[in-house]
Every structure is written in structure tokens, then in C-alpha cells.
Scaffold this motif. Structure first.
Motif, mmCIF file in Angstrom:
data_model
loop_
_atom_site.group_PDB
_atom_site.id
_atom_site.type_symbol
_atom_site.label_atom_id
_atom_site.label_comp_id
_atom_site.label_asym_id
_atom_site.label_seq_id
_atom_site.Cartn_x
_atom_site.Cartn_y
_atom_site.Cartn_z
ATOM 1 N N MET A 236 138.684 4.189 -23.684
ATOM 2 C CA MET A 236 138.790 2.864 -24.277
ATOM 3 C C MET A 236 137.398 2.343 -24.616
ATOM 4 S SD MET A 236 141.884 0.989 -22.212
ATOM 5 C CE MET A 236 142.002 -0.233 -23.519
ATOM 6 N N LEU A 237 137.273 1.720 -25.770
ATOM 7 C CA LEU A 237 136.021 1.109 -26.174
ATOM 8 C C LEU A 237 136.318 -0.061 -27.098
ATOM 9 C CD1 LEU A 237 134.292 3.110 -29.003
ATOM 10 C CD2 LEU A 237 136.517 3.767 -28.110
ATOM 11 N N PHE A 292 131.454 6.084 -38.597
ATOM 12 C CA PHE A 292 131.942 7.322 -37.987
ATOM 13 C C PHE A 292 130.923 7.858 -36.986
ATOM 14 C CE2 PHE A 292 132.441 11.943 -37.866
ATOM 15 C CZ PHE A 292 133.805 12.073 -37.618
ATOM 16 N N ALA A 293 129.647 7.848 -37.386
ATOM 17 C CA ALA A 293 128.592 8.330 -36.485
ATOM 18 C C ALA A 293 128.464 7.428 -35.262
ATOM 19 C CB ALA A 293 127.267 8.403 -37.241
ATOM 20 N N ALA A 298 129.212 6.275 -29.440
ATOM 21 C CA ALA A 298 129.821 5.443 -28.396
ATOM 22 C C ALA A 298 130.482 6.293 -27.324
ATOM 23 C CB ALA A 298 130.842 4.488 -29.013
ATOM 24 N N VAL A 299 131.003 7.460 -27.693
ATOM 25 C CA VAL A 299 131.626 8.353 -26.712
ATOM 26 C C VAL A 299 130.563 9.089 -25.905
ATOM 27 C CG1 VAL A 299 133.026 10.435 -26.460
ATOM 28 C CG2 VAL A 299 133.768 8.609 -28.001
ATOM 29 N N LEU A 300 129.529 9.537 -26.566
ATOM 30 C CA LEU A 300 128.485 10.300 -25.880
ATOM 31 C C LEU A 300 127.591 9.421 -25.014
ATOM 32 C CD1 LEU A 300 127.454 12.653 -28.825
ATOM 33 C CD2 LEU A 300 128.613 13.339 -26.711
ATOM 34 N N ALA A 306 128.868 0.274 -24.159
ATOM 35 C CA ALA A 306 129.473 -0.864 -23.463
ATOM 36 C C ALA A 306 128.507 -2.041 -23.409
ATOM 37 C CB ALA A 306 129.898 -0.449 -22.055
ATOM 38 N N GLU A 307 127.222 -1.746 -23.218
ATOM 39 C CA GLU A 307 126.222 -2.813 -23.187
ATOM 40 C C GLU A 307 126.102 -3.473 -24.562
ATOM 41 O OE1 GLU A 307 121.440 -3.428 -22.203
ATOM 42 O OE2 GLU A 307 122.441 -1.526 -21.777
ATOM 43 N N ALA A 308 126.128 -2.666 -25.628
ATOM 44 C CA ALA A 308 126.018 -3.213 -26.981
ATOM 45 C C ALA A 308 127.229 -4.058 -27.339
ATOM 46 C CB ALA A 308 125.867 -2.075 -27.991
#
Length: 529
Positions: A236-237, A292-293, A298-300, A306-308
Motif C-alpha cells: 500500500m502506498l 511510472f518511474a 516508491a516500492v524500492l 512514505a516520508e514524501a
């Protein structure tokens, strides 16, 4: 088509002056539009227009409210964004296709979720694979729940049916938490087989257009997904917030989700084909490739993402002294220092009895005293509108007002006072009207004899009598009732027929509260033996 420049884009945008808005929700009721967002303010929840998703059908103007203005020649100011330099992003292992690989994409109509299905199909075609995509039952209307079923195979002949059956989904790309955690979607998922990447952002749903106080049950929805997929099967993001912060526009959220799903190994297609599909689609290709990038990043780099995406720290809850001071200052501007003293004196007496009761009364009494009549609407527009518009737009050529002046009369098709459009010259007239506020409530007040103004004055007198009655008999058993009664004016929102209906509903609740107060508290429920 507008984004591609193949369909006329009206040079007119809708804007809500939050100072005039009452938060009654009638604009949402009339338009059923999820581009009308909640806006939390010092004086309660208001409304704002999401300019990124607004489709310019202008149906929200049907709401009976003078806070709406339309702007000609208005360009939305670019939102500030973080200039993030992306590091090298290692490619993930792609999932194997055994027969067909089944992807379900969910979201809300009008936000670009259908585009994700189109990108997947085009990317599969570019790689020589077979792809079948189906938008479920025509539900992709603006604000409606959308399910995209996509089957990808090594060759077209391997696809015998497009619709993903119960328990057959290999991947879920969830653009919206509500649709993703719905029964219809959960039934397609199987623990151990299905994995999901879901946008955790609280996106406005159609329910908000009918219930002005609606809030998403985010925790319950997240729990339902985790129960079905397990912790290992769910990522989740907050893609919407990330898109706003890192690209300047939330419209990129769904492509960001596609990038996150690809990096999580949920899409059996190469990056080159997906990026080429984005170019072929033609809608802001560079912005969407960047999104897309960012989804991959965000996954890596989940902690940094999460901070951003963390929202700004909420303002500290104001103490009672601050609440009183702000509202007294507002009342002085609204009318005069005498009204502000009247407010302060009554709240001071309530504060001697109970702090929480006084806090509720500080908000409720102010709401009644500062009713938004013609003078106040004129004052707020003339004093705050330009600054509010300039904060969000550049190069505004003209502002037009949508008002229902009682002196002009007339009813619309719904038997409500007829709204009319007025040009930029109206702002000067509003400034003149604002300076006439001394006439408010006097024998010379040309608006003072309307049913709405009489109702507002009667509500003030009724409230003051109720508060005197409550303060004389306040006891621990009736404290909660007294607090709710003191807060009740906050439910009387809106203008004209909307306010009249709200006042009628509040009157019913008032009778119940007073009866309970006089009875010494709510009846106790005795459990049967």
C-alpha cells in the motif's frame, strides 16, 4: 480528448470562495460530482473544486449557494513539487505467464483508471503477446466504481474469455481503496495466488455527495484486504499524495500505481513496451513516464516514499481562549464591537459552569450570530475573493458571480429561487453593499423582512433562551445533552431553501434534546435477565 487537444476546452473554471461556503453539500447533491472535495477550515468543513479532475460540466453551479464564481481566462498555478533525482532502479523479475496472467485494475471513473487497461493492452501488443481488456458493465462514469479485467497471454489464441472469474486474479492494481476492498473485488482474489498494490489515499466517493460528514472507514477497508491477501501479498502506498508532491498533479496517480505494480513483479510486460505505450497514448507522455518511474522508486525506497507522501502536520487544536478570540474578532468585522462583546459575555458565563459546554457554545453561538446575509456575503467576496483566487490561479481575465438576489424574485424549474449570472461589475456593487452592514436588523434593512432573515433572528433568540435554560439546570447527568444542544447550530448550514430544510431537521433534534434534558438525562436501557 481535451487533454489531447482534439476537443474544445471551455475557457471557464468554477471556484468556490471558502469564506462564503457553508459546507452544506448542496452542490454535491445537485451535481453528484466527486471533483467537489472537502476542505477543513477554522470554521468547519467547507468545499473546494479539484481543478485536475473537474470535467467542466458546471452542474455544481446548480447548488443553491452564492460562494460559486466562474473564472474566464484562468490558468491553474503549477503546484510546488519536490525535484527528486531518481537513483538507478534495478528491474524486477517479471512474473511467468501460465496460460493467461490475470490483472484486475480498480478505481473511480474520471480519474484515468481506464487508461491503465489501455496501456497494458498496448504494451502486450507491442511485445507480440495476446491481451484482452474489459471495462466492467459500463461503470466507468465519473465518480462510479470501475473494474478493468485484463488477461495477458503468450499469444491471442490462449485467451478464451476476458472476464476474470472468482479467485482467478493474479494481480490487483488498486487505484482506489473503497473499490479495491469491496466484496466484488475481494471475490476475485485468492491468498497465495493474488498479490496487490493499492492506493491508500482517501479518495472522495459518491457517498460524500449525499452525506456532507462522510469519512472513509480506511482502517476497516485495509483490514479486509490484508485478511484476504496476507501481509506479504499487499503493498500500500499513497499514490495520490506522491503524485501531487513529486509531479505537481494528482492526475498522475494511476500511472504511478502502474509503476509500483511493475516494480513489485505484478505485470508480465517489459518496461520498454510500457513506456512506448505511454508515448502512443499521447496524454502528457513525459509526465506519465516520470510517474511510472516514481512508482518504481516508491516500492524500492518505501521509507523515503512514505516520508514524501506524509501530509503536512495538522495544526494544533486551538484552546478555548483562541477559539473565542478568533470568533469575537470575526463578529466585530461582521457587525461591530458590541456584537463581539455580547458573544464574549455569554460564553464567559457558560465557562464558569463547564469548559466543554462553553467550547461547544463558543462554536454554536458564533454560527448563529454570524449568519451569512446579503451584507456578509458581499463583505466576504469583496474582502477575500481576489486573494483566494490569486492563490490558485494566474491570468484571470474575468470573474462572474452566480447569485439569487431576493429583490429580483423568480423560481427555477425546481421551485427554488432563481440563480442568475452577473459579470465582473458585480464585485464593485458587492463592495458597496458590504459597507451598508449597519442596516442589518434595523427598520431600514431592505432584506430584513424575508423569511430567511426572520428565521435567522428567531434562531438566535431561541438559542439564547435554550442556553439560559440549560445553564440553570446543568448537572452531570445532563452534561452530554447540553453539549450537543449547544453544538446543534453547526448543523444548520446553507442558504435559502437548503438552510430552511436544515433548520427544520435541527428543530426536531432540539425537541428531543430538551425533553431528555428536562427528564434528567437519556432513559437508561436495562438489560433483560
Amino acid at each position: 480528448r481535451r487533454k489531447r487537444g482534439t476537443f474544445p476546452d471551455p475557457d471557464r473554471r468554477v471556484f468556490i470562495n471558502p469564506d462564503v461556503c457553508e459546507g452544506c453539500g448542496d452542490c454535491g447533491v445537485q451535481s453528484n460530482c466527486v471533483s467537489i472535495l472537502p476542505l477543513e477550515t477554522e470554521f468547519g468543513r467547507k468545499r473546494a473544486i479539484d481543478q485536475s479532475s473537474c470535467n467542466k460540466d458546471y452542474s455544481c453551479l446548480k447548488g443553491f449557494c452564492p460562494s460559486f464564481v466562474t473564472l474566464e481566462g484562468a490558468e491553474v498555478r503549477a503546484r510546488p513539487r519536490q525535484d527528486l533525482a531518481l537513483p538507478d532502479l534495478p528491474a524486477p523479475p517479471l512474473p511467468a505467464i501460465r496460460g493467461t496472467y490475470n490483472i484486475v485494475v480498480t478505481g473511480v471513473g474520471g480519474t484515468g483508471v481506464v487508461t491503465i487497461g489501455a496501456l497494458l493492452a498496448m504494451a502486450a501488443h507491442l511485445e507480440g503477446k495476446g491481451a484482452g481488456v474489459m471495462e466492467m458493465a459500463g461503470l466507468a462514469q465519473k465518480g462510479g466504481a470501475v473494474h478493468i479485467h485484463c488477461r495477458i497471454a503468450g499469444k491471442p489464441a490462449d485467451i478464451s474469455a476476458i472476464r476474470v472469474a472468482v479467485g482467478e486474479a493474479d494481480a490487483l492494481i488498486g487505484g482506489d481503496l473503497v473499490v479495491s476492498a469491496g466484496t466484488k473485488t475481494l471475490g476475485l482474489l485468492t491468498r497465495g495466488r493474488s498479490r496487490a498494490v493499492v492506493n491508500s489515499h482517501e479518495i472522495v466517493t459518491g457517498q460524500f455527495t449525499r452525506d456532507r460528514g462522510f469519512r472513509l472507514p480506511t482502517d476497516r477497508l485495509t483490514l479486509a484486504l490484508r485478511a484476504r491477501l496476507g501481509d506479504a501479498g499487499l503493498v500500500m502506498l499513497d499514490a495520490t499524495r506522491l503524485a501531487e508532491v513529486l509531479t505537481g498533479d494528482a492526475v498522475h496517480a494511476n500511472v504511478l500505481m502502474l509503476g509500483a505494480a511493475w516494480q513489485s513483479g505484478l505485470v508480465p510486460l517489459g518496461e520498454e513496451a510500457i513506456l512506448r505505450a505511454i508515448e502512443i497514448n499521447g496524454a502528457d507522455p513525459e509526465g506519465n513516464k516520470r510517474a511510472f518511474a516514481l512508482g518504481r522508486w516508491a516500492v524500492l525506497h518505501a521509507a523515503a516514499a512514505a516520508e514524501a507522501a506524509a501530509p503536512p502536520a495538522p495544526p494544533r487544536a486551538a484552546d478555548l481562549d483562541t477559539i473565542i478570540a478568533r470568533r469575537a474578532d470575526h463578529l466585530a468585522k461582521y457587525q461591530d464591537a458590541r456584537l463581539a462583546r455580547r458573544y464574549r459575555d455569554r460564553i464567559a458565563r457558560a465557562r464558569e459552569l463547564d469548559e466543554d459546554f462553553a467550547s461547544a457554545m463558543a462554536r454554536g453561538y458564533h454560527k448563529l450570530l454570524a449568519y451569512k446575509d446579503e451584507y456578509e456575503v458581499a463583505r466576504l467576496h469583496s474582502e477575500t475573493l481576489r486573494a483566494a483566487v490569486d492563490a490558485q490561479f494566474a491570468s484571470v481575465r474575468a470573474m462572474r458571480f452566480h447569485l439569487a438576489p431576493p429583490i429580483l424574485g423568480g423560481l427555477d424549474a425546481d421551485r427554488r429561487p432563481k440563480k442568475r449570472e452577473f459579470g465582473p461589475w458585480m464585485l464593485g456593487l458587492l463592495g458597496l453593499l458590504a459597507r451598508m452592514k449597519r442596516l442589518r436588523g434595523t427598520a431600514l434593512d431592505p432584506f430584513g423582512r424575508t423569511a430567511e432573515r426572520r428565521l435567522e433572528r428567531a434562531l438566535i433568540a431561541e438559542y439564547e433562551a435554550d442556553m439560559d435554560r440549560v445553564q440553570a439546570g446543568l448537572a452531570p447527568e445532563t452534561r452530554d445533552i447540553a453539549i450537543e444542544l449547544a453544538s446543534l447550530p453547526l448543523e444548520i448550514r446553507g442558504f435559502g431553501p437548503v438552510k430552511a430544510r436544515a433548520a427544520e431537521q435541527a428543530a426536531g433534534r432540539r425537541r428531543e434534546l430538551l425533553e431528555a434534558f428536562e427528564a434528567g438525562g437519556w432513559p437508561r436501557v436495562v438489560a433483560a435477565e
